[in-house]
Design an enzyme around this catalytic site. Structure first.
Site, PDB file in Angstrom:
ATOM      1  N   HIS A 151      35.425  -0.699   5.089  1.00  0.00           N
ATOM      2  CA  HIS A 151      36.390  -0.481   6.296  1.00  0.00           C
ATOM      3  C   HIS A 151      37.152  -1.996   6.452  1.00  0.00           C
ATOM      4  O   HIS A 151      36.591  -3.192   6.168  1.00  0.00           O
ATOM      5  CB  HIS A 151      35.594  -0.420   7.669  1.00  0.00           C
ATOM      6  CG  HIS A 151      34.785   0.984   7.727  1.00  0.00           C
ATOM      7  ND1 HIS A 151      35.717   2.230   7.720  1.00  0.00           N
ATOM      8  CD2 HIS A 151      33.459   1.516   7.351  1.00  0.00           C
ATOM      9  CE1 HIS A 151      34.675   3.116   7.586  1.00  0.00           C
ATOM     10  NE2 HIS A 151      33.599   2.672   7.599  1.00  0.00           N
TER      11      HIS A 151
ATOM     12  N   ARG B 138      19.239 -11.053  -7.139  1.00  0.00           N
ATOM     13  CA  ARG B 138      19.428 -12.328  -8.071  1.00  0.00           C
ATOM     14  C   ARG B 138      18.543 -11.991  -9.175  1.00  0.00           C
ATOM     15  O   ARG B 138      17.757 -11.038  -9.278  1.00  0.00           O
ATOM     16  CB  ARG B 138      18.409 -13.285  -7.164  1.00  0.00           C
ATOM     17  CG  ARG B 138      19.059 -13.657  -5.783  1.00  0.00           C
ATOM     18  CD  ARG B 138      20.070 -14.888  -5.943  1.00  0.00           C
ATOM     19  NE  ARG B 138      20.454 -15.491  -4.877  1.00  0.00           N
ATOM     20  CZ  ARG B 138      21.613 -15.074  -4.245  1.00  0.00           C
ATOM     21  NH1 ARG B 138      22.768 -14.843  -4.892  1.00  0.00           N
ATOM     22  NH2 ARG B 138      22.053 -15.719  -3.052  1.00  0.00           N
TER      23      ARG B 138
ATOM     24  N   LYS C 124      27.226  -8.757  -6.599  1.00  0.00           N
ATOM     25  CA  LYS C 124      28.068  -9.811  -7.892  1.00  0.00           C
ATOM     26  C   LYS C 124      27.677  -8.986  -9.252  1.00  0.00           C
ATOM     27  O   LYS C 124      26.730  -8.329  -9.290  1.00  0.00           O
ATOM     28  CB  LYS C 124      27.702 -10.938  -7.705  1.00  0.00           C
ATOM     29  CG  LYS C 124      27.844 -11.832  -6.321  1.00  0.00           C
ATOM     30  CD  LYS C 124      28.008 -13.181  -6.661  1.00  0.00           C
ATOM     31  CE  LYS C 124      28.490 -13.937  -5.401  1.00  0.00           C
ATOM     32  NZ  LYS C 124      27.680 -14.243  -4.228  1.00  0.00           N
TER      33      LYS C 124
ATOM     34  N   LYS D 214      14.657 -11.843 -14.167  1.00  0.00           N
ATOM     35  CA  LYS D 214      14.301 -12.033 -15.583  1.00  0.00           C
ATOM     36  C   LYS D 214      15.581 -11.702 -16.419  1.00  0.00           C
ATOM     37  O   LYS D 214      16.443 -11.004 -16.059  1.00  0.00           O
ATOM     38  CB  LYS D 214      13.341 -10.998 -16.012  1.00  0.00           C
ATOM     39  CG  LYS D 214      12.006 -11.114 -15.300  1.00  0.00           C
ATOM     40  CD  LYS D 214      10.923  -9.933 -15.828  1.00  0.00           C
ATOM     41  CE  LYS D 214       9.532 -10.191 -15.156  1.00  0.00           C
ATOM     42  NZ  LYS D 214       8.976  -9.163 -15.476  1.00  0.00           N
TER      43      LYS D 214
HETATM   44  C1  LIG Z   1      12.531  -4.613 -10.889  1.00  0.00           C
HETATM   45  C2  LIG Z   1      11.241  -4.091 -11.636  1.00  0.00           C
HETATM   46  C3  LIG Z   1      11.413  -3.186 -12.667  1.00  0.00           C
HETATM   47  C4  LIG Z   1      10.507  -5.344 -12.087  1.00  0.00           C
HETATM   48  O1  LIG Z   1       9.313  -5.061 -12.704  1.00  0.00           O
HETATM   49  P1  LIG Z   1       8.668  -6.122 -13.600  1.00  0.00           P
HETATM   50  O2  LIG Z   1       9.455  -6.575 -14.719  1.00  0.00           O
HETATM   51  O3  LIG Z   1       7.265  -5.607 -13.767  1.00  0.00           O
HETATM   52  O4  LIG Z   1       8.733  -7.680 -12.534  1.00  0.00           O
HETATM   53  P2  LIG Z   1       7.523  -8.137 -11.599  1.00  0.00           P
HETATM   54  O5  LIG Z   1       6.833  -7.190 -11.093  1.00  0.00           O
HETATM   55  O6  LIG Z   1       7.065  -9.195 -12.844  1.00  0.00           O
HETATM   56  O7  LIG Z   1       8.339  -9.079 -10.784  1.00  0.00           O
HETATM   57  C5  LIG Z   1       9.135  -9.979 -10.838  1.00  0.00           C
HETATM   58  C6  LIG Z   1       9.362 -10.812  -9.549  1.00  0.00           C
HETATM   59  O8  LIG Z   1      10.282 -10.013  -8.822  1.00  0.00           O
HETATM   60  C7  LIG Z   1       9.954  -9.528  -7.566  1.00  0.00           C
HETATM   61  N1  LIG Z   1      10.006  -8.141  -7.366  1.00  0.00           N
HETATM   62  C8  LIG Z   1      10.086  -7.161  -8.393  1.00  0.00           C
HETATM   63  N2  LIG Z   1      10.762  -5.942  -8.199  1.00  0.00           N
HETATM   64  C9  LIG Z   1      11.189  -6.274  -6.850  1.00  0.00           C
HETATM   65  C10 LIG Z   1      11.820  -5.454  -5.681  1.00  0.00           C
HETATM   66  N3  LIG Z   1      12.226  -4.300  -6.062  1.00  0.00           N
HETATM   67  N4  LIG Z   1      12.475  -6.171  -4.963  1.00  0.00           N
HETATM   68  C11 LIG Z   1      12.227  -7.307  -4.557  1.00  0.00           C
HETATM   69  N5  LIG Z   1      11.446  -8.188  -5.297  1.00  0.00           N
HETATM   70  C12 LIG Z   1      10.906  -7.697  -6.687  1.00  0.00           C
HETATM   71  C13 LIG Z   1       8.258  -9.557  -7.661  1.00  0.00           C
HETATM   72  O9  LIG Z   1       7.589  -9.744  -6.486  1.00  0.00           O
HETATM   73  C14 LIG Z   1       8.323 -10.798  -8.681  1.00  0.00           C
HETATM   74  O10 LIG Z   1       8.417 -12.139  -7.882  1.00  0.00           O
HETATM   75  P3  LIG Z   1       7.568 -13.425  -7.877  1.00  0.00           P
HETATM   76  O11 LIG Z   1       8.044 -13.873  -9.514  1.00  0.00           O
HETATM   77  O12 LIG Z   1       8.109 -14.371  -7.016  1.00  0.00           O
HETATM   78  O13 LIG Z   1       6.114 -13.142  -7.968  1.00  0.00           O
HETATM   79  C15 LIG Z   1      10.343  -3.367 -10.549  1.00  0.00           C
HETATM   80  O14 LIG Z   1       9.764  -4.190  -9.782  1.00  0.00           O
HETATM   81  C16 LIG Z   1      10.922  -2.222  -9.667  1.00  0.00           C
HETATM   82  O15 LIG Z   1      11.848  -2.545  -8.685  1.00  0.00           O
HETATM   83  N6  LIG Z   1      11.260  -1.017 -10.272  1.00  0.00           N
HETATM   84  C17 LIG Z   1      12.153   0.072  -9.666  1.00  0.00           C
HETATM   85  C18 LIG Z   1      11.082   1.466  -9.556  1.00  0.00           C
HETATM   86  C19 LIG Z   1      11.770   2.613  -9.064  1.00  0.00           C
HETATM   87  O16 LIG Z   1      12.794   2.373  -8.267  1.00  0.00           O
HETATM   88  N7  LIG Z   1      11.507   3.635  -9.676  1.00  0.00           N
HETATM   89  C20 LIG Z   1      12.414   5.087  -9.451  1.00  0.00           C
HETATM   90  C21 LIG Z   1      12.107   5.835 -10.610  1.00  0.00           C
HETATM   91  S1  LIG Z   1      13.336   5.823 -11.744  1.00  0.00           S
END
Ligand SMILES: CC(C)(COP(=O)(O)OP(=O)(O)OC[C@H]1O[C@@H](n2cnc3c(N)ncnc32)[C@H](O)[C@@H]1OP(=O)(O)O)[C@@H](O)C(=O)NCCC(=O)NCCS
Length: 166
Positions: free
Chosen positions: A91, A159, A145, A162
């Site tokens: 908006h 942010r 972004k 990885k």
């Molecule tokens: C993003 C994602 C894939 C990362 O998984 P991962 O590679 O195993 O990453 P990690 O669990 O090692 O997390 C890395 C860091 O990010 C943080 N983090 C992970 N997912 C996050 C999220 N969704 N929101 C905020 N922080 C998150 C963790 O706390 C960790 O923080 P730290 O380093 O300070 O401890 C997973 O956490 C996620 O969000 N998956 C989505 C699940 C989903 O929506 N499924 C729907 C079915 S399709």
């Protein structure tokens, strides 16, 4: 046809497999008729609402209860969790002498999603963002972004935490 029937049919992984399959095929057929571009073997899930200006790549999906409000290019092999929101305009808020609801919208900015992305549940993509190839967007992230290829982004604002393959 989609909003009257397809949207309400069961999810592709429902208990009655044949019904889920038929629902998926029917919504895919609606996608071919509705979307600006619709690739092969798409997976449009139940209760999704989306603009006809979506371009959907091969083997890609629009998640359950997704909301895609305008022009959006989705590459090949993209998967989306439930309730993803993709916005392409805001908006207008620049004037203070009239209510925001009467100020109209900003110009539309298309959202681009590269090939092989995974967008987690309830993530939001804001107007104009571009996700590179192979990006993972964490559940609940708010992407404001552009995101480089193969990055994993989480949080609000999203942010990079990885880079895949490193
Ligand atoms: C993003 C994602 C894939 C990362 O998984 P991962 O590679 O195993 O990453 P990690 O669990 O090692 O997390 C890395 C860091 O990010 C943080 N983090 C992970 N997912 C996050 C999220 N969704 N929101 C905020 N922080 C998150 C963790 O706390 C960790 O923080 P730290 O380093 O300070 O401890 C997973 O956490 C996620 O969000 N998956 C989505 C699940 C989903 O929506 N499924 C729907 C079915 S399709």
């Amino acid at each position: 046809m989609y909003y009257g029937i397809g949207r309400w049919l069961p999810r592709p992984d429902c208990r009655i497999r044949a019904l889920g399959y038929i629902a998926k095929r029917f919504r895919g057929f609606c996608g071919k008729l509705m979307l600006e571009r619709c690739g092969k073997n798409v997976n449009i899930c139940d209760h999704a609402s989306f603009s006809t200006r979506v371009k959907l790549g091969n083997n890609s999906g629009i998640g359950r209860r997704a909301n895609i409000s305008g022009a959006c290019t989705i590459g090949d092999n993209v998967i989306m969790g439930p309730e993803v929101c993709i916005f392409t305009m805001n908006h207008r808020t620049d004037r203070v002498d009239i209510p925001i609801k009467y100020q109209g919208n900003t110009e539309e900015r298309e959202v681009f999603i590269g090939d092989d992305c995974w967008i987690g549940c309830r993530a939001m993509l804001l107007p104009g963002v571009k996700l590179g190839r192979g990006v993972v967007v964490g559940a609940g992230a708010v992407v404001s972004k552009d995101v480089p290829d193969y990055s994993v982004v989480v949080g609000n604002p999203a942010r990079v935490v990885k880079t895949r393959g490193q």
